[in-house]
Design an enzyme around this catalytic site. Structure first.
Site, PDB file in Angstrom:
ATOM      1  N   GLN A  20       0.800  -1.223   0.000  1.00  0.00           N
ATOM      2  CA  GLN A  20       0.000   0.000   0.000  1.00  0.00           C
ATOM      3  C   GLN A  20       0.837   1.279   0.000  1.00  0.00           C
ATOM      4  OE1 GLN A  20      -2.703  -1.762   3.260  1.00  0.00           O
ATOM      5  NE2 GLN A  20      -4.108  -0.505   2.084  1.00  0.00           N
ATOM      6  N   ASN A 165      -2.086 -10.664   8.613  1.00  0.00           N
ATOM      7  CA  ASN A 165      -3.101  -9.640   8.710  1.00  0.00           C
ATOM      8  C   ASN A 165      -4.393 -10.137   8.063  1.00  0.00           C
ATOM      9  OD1 ASN A 165      -3.919  -6.721   9.184  1.00  0.00           O
ATOM     10  ND2 ASN A 165      -4.367  -6.947   6.994  1.00  0.00           N
ATOM     11  N   GLU A 166      -5.426 -10.256   8.870  1.00  0.00           N
ATOM     12  CA  GLU A 166      -6.780 -10.507   8.378  1.00  0.00           C
ATOM     13  C   GLU A 166      -6.907 -11.689   7.425  1.00  0.00           C
ATOM     14  OE1 GLU A 166      -8.207  -6.826   6.702  1.00  0.00           O
ATOM     15  OE2 GLU A 166      -8.446  -5.911   8.658  1.00  0.00           O
ATOM     16  N   GLU A 354      -5.400  -1.980  14.046  1.00  0.00           N
ATOM     17  CA  GLU A 354      -5.912  -1.019  13.058  1.00  0.00           C
ATOM     18  C   GLU A 354      -7.240  -0.474  13.538  1.00  0.00           C
ATOM     19  OE1 GLU A 354      -6.295  -2.369   8.965  1.00  0.00           O
ATOM     20  OE2 GLU A 354      -4.356  -3.389   9.049  1.00  0.00           O
ATOM     21  N   TRP A 409      -6.302  -0.883  -1.876  1.00  0.00           N
ATOM     22  CA  TRP A 409      -6.678  -2.132  -2.547  1.00  0.00           C
ATOM     23  C   TRP A 409      -7.586  -1.883  -3.759  1.00  0.00           C
ATOM     24  CZ3 TRP A 409      -2.916  -4.911  -0.933  1.00  0.00           C
ATOM     25  CH2 TRP A 409      -2.478  -4.803   0.371  1.00  0.00           C
TER      26      TRP A 409
HETATM   27  C1  GBH Z   1      -8.021  -3.431   6.529  1.00  0.00           C
HETATM   28  O1  GBH Z   1      -8.994  -4.217   5.913  1.00  0.00           O
HETATM   29  C2  GBH Z   1      -6.684  -3.765   5.924  1.00  0.00           C
HETATM   30  O2  GBH Z   1      -5.869  -4.454   6.839  1.00  0.00           O
HETATM   31  C3  GBH Z   1      -5.947  -2.571   5.385  1.00  0.00           C
HETATM   32  O3  GBH Z   1      -4.917  -3.000   4.551  1.00  0.00           O
HETATM   33  C4  GBH Z   1      -6.929  -1.662   4.699  1.00  0.00           C
HETATM   34  O4  GBH Z   1      -6.294  -0.626   4.001  1.00  0.00           O
HETATM   35  C5  GBH Z   1      -7.835  -1.115   5.751  1.00  0.00           C
HETATM   36  O5  GBH Z   1      -8.434  -2.122   6.505  1.00  0.00           O
HETATM   37  C6  GBH Z   1      -8.935  -0.213   5.223  1.00  0.00           C
HETATM   38  O6  GBH Z   1      -9.790  -0.903   4.372  1.00  0.00           O
HETATM   39  O7  GBH Z   1     -17.042  -6.184   3.737  1.00  0.00           O
HETATM   40  O8  GBH Z   1     -18.971  -4.765   4.073  1.00  0.00           O
HETATM   41  O9  GBH Z   1     -19.006  -7.036   4.914  1.00  0.00           O
HETATM   42  C7  GBH Z   1     -10.304  -4.078   6.411  1.00  0.00           C
HETATM   43  C8  GBH Z   1     -11.174  -5.130   5.785  1.00  0.00           C
HETATM   44  C9  GBH Z   1     -13.400  -4.267   5.882  1.00  0.00           C
HETATM   45  C10 GBH Z   1     -12.959  -6.570   6.220  1.00  0.00           C
HETATM   46  C11 GBH Z   1     -14.775  -4.444   6.413  1.00  0.00           C
HETATM   47  C12 GBH Z   1     -14.320  -6.762   6.750  1.00  0.00           C
HETATM   48  C13 GBH Z   1     -16.539  -6.064   6.730  1.00  0.00           C
HETATM   49  C14 GBH Z   1     -17.593  -5.261   6.108  1.00  0.00           C
HETATM   50  N1  GBH Z   1     -12.474  -5.228   6.409  1.00  0.00           N
HETATM   51  N2  GBH Z   1     -15.217  -5.795   6.178  1.00  0.00           N
HETATM   52  S1  GBH Z   1     -18.190  -5.870   4.630  1.00  0.00           S
END
Ligand code: GBH
Length: 449
Positions: A20, A165-166, A354, A409
């Site tokens: 990123q 991460n995630e 985060e 992303w």
């Molecule tokens: C994070 O992802 C990442 O670690 C980071 O790289 C990224 O830039 C940042 O957050 C901001 O996006 O998909 O509507 O059902 C977060 C990913 C977003 C996954 C919300 C779960 C749930 C809501 N998350 N999602 S939905």
């Protein structure tokens, strides 16, 4: 005004990820990653954006560490690009790539900032994708080899390690929904990927212990508290399934060595099996030193048989505030989540690795970025983290996503999460008002409400 003091040793941080921010996607011997491949594929990223240059952090990291120091950060969470250090994913080490991270760590330590390293924030070497990527169990083995290399190089001086991460995002948006690299749309593959990611986490923790390193190791999960739209039974059941899908599918194996049975049944029936070998779950169920939590929003769900394999539909409550991502601002969800994790899984320590928000930032006539909404978002979430600490939850630190605006992303550069504004035309960095605000919070160690 009520002052909420944080614990004396509370860690104030900010986070980023390699793909990123770094740019330099093909410099100094770096190998291709699945995100290079994906972003170079037309139609995958909004506006055709790529991480080729991003924030040019690869060349500007010294300047960036200075800014971190100006903010007074205790810790900086960043990730290592696996193909930068191992262009083929395994075998030959790219010394120049490794050197970049050694220098970064060196600069951070000199600035009095603790490095917190994420080993995998989604940029798998493309060479390993050619062999099946995370759907191939061997990738877990290569991940541990890569992790060991980094542990040996930096293990003496880095206090905090995050394996993944995630993994939910890697598995589902990456392999079931096709929204993230490698852009696969196969639910069964996604389940295998989730399992192999968890396995690789457990194996890396074992390796870390064997090396007897001084730091702490854990994993970061995207955790989203889920609430039922109504209290009727069908909605409550939908809520429970959604929670199993997004949260417990990862929490349970890590902390209890099992998958949520009810959801596993549904997967068996509607998706098919994935391969779990003999002692996989035991390996996944390693003692970790902390759980990392990425918290952005909550979900409200109701039962709808036509919706997806679970019959769960997400609804957006009216009259609520939403960020530029379309995510509901729900700070109380962070409190609920922390309390729940403490009660159900009792990790030894928790870090919020985060938390943050995208808003439409602009440079005003005075040359500054007045991001009041972001400040309000962060403050409200810190308040709820503090409420959880008061209630006895061992929250040890808080990292804002993100230190600076970056490649979001599939949304490319259209979404800005940073404390620091990036002018992508000239790579100028401008501290937003939220950065100045955060600096005072760090210095005082309390928030007022
Ligand atoms: C994070 O992802 C990442 O670690 C980071 O790289 C990224 O830039 C940042 O957050 C901001 O996006 O998909 O509507 O059902 C977060 C990913 C977003 C996954 C919300 C779960 C749930 C809501 N998350 N999602 S939905």
């Amino acid at each position: 005004m009520h002052r909420r003091y944080f614990p004396e040793d509370f860690i104030w941080g900010a986070a980023t990820a390699s793909y990123q921010i770094e740019g330099a996607y093909n410099e100094d011997g770096k190998g291709e990653s699945i995100w290079d491949r994906f972003s170079h594929t037309p139609g995958k990223i909004l506006n055709g954006d790529t991480g080729d240059v991003a924030c040019d952090h690869y060349h500007r990291f010294r300047e960036d560490v200075k800014l971190m120091k100006e903010l007074g950060l205790d810790s900086y969470r960043f990730s290592i690009s696996w193909p930068r250090v191992l262009p083929e994913g395994k075998g030959q080490v790219n010394e120049k790539g490794l050197d970049f991270y050694k220098q970064l760590v060196d600069q951070l330590l000199k600035a009095g900032i603790d490095p917190a390293i994420t080993l995998y924030h989604w940029d798998l070497p493309q060479a390993l994708q050619e062999k099946g990527g995370w759907a191939n169990r061997d990738t877990a083995k290569y991940f541990v080899e890569y992790a060991n290399l980094i542990f040996k190089e930096l293990g003496d001086v880095v206090p905090l390690w995050i394996t993944h991460n995630e993994p939910w995002v890697v598995s589902f948006p990456g392999h079931a929904f096709g929204e993230h690299a490698p852009g696969i749309k196969n639910y069964q593959t996604a389940l295998q990927v989730a399992h192999n990611l968890l396995l690789s986490h457990g194996m890396a923790v074992q390796s870390f212990r064997q090396l007897g390193l001084p730091g702490k190791i854990g994993i970061t999960l995207n955790l989203t508290p889920v609430y039922p739209f109504s209290d009727n039974e069908a909605d409550q059941k939908a809520c429970d399934l959604q929670d199993a899908f997004i949260n417990r599918w990862f929490l349970d194996p890590i902390f209890e060595g099992s998958y949520p049975e009810e959801l596993h049944q549904i997967y068996r029936k509607k998706v098919g099996e994935f391969i779990i070998k003999n002692d996989d779950l035991e390996i996944i169920n390693q003692k970790i030193d902390f759980l990392g939590i990425n918290y952005y929003l909550r979900l409200v769900v109701k039962h709808n048989p036509d919706y997806n394999i679970f019959g769960v539909e997400t609804v957006k409550p009216e009259g609520r505030e939403y960020t530029e991502m379309g995510w509901e601002v729900y700070p109380e969800g962070l409190y609920d989540l922390l309390i729940r994790l403490h009660k159900d899984y009792a990790p030894e320590a928790l870090y919020i690795t985060e938390n943050g928000a995208a808003y439409q930032d602009q440079i005003d006539a005075d040359g500054r970025v007045h991001d009041q909404k972001r400040i309000a978002y962060l403050k409200a979430h810190l308040k709820n983290a503090h409420r959880a600490i008061e209630a006895g939850v061992p929250v040890k630190g808080y990292y804002i996503w993100s230190l600076m605006d970056n490649f979001e992303w599939a949304f490319g550069y259209s979404k800005r999460f940073g404390l620091i504004y990036i002018n992508y035309d000239n790579q100028q960095r401008i501290l937003k008002d939220s950065a100045y605000w955060y600096r005072t919070i760090i210095a005082k160690n309390y928030i007022e409400d």
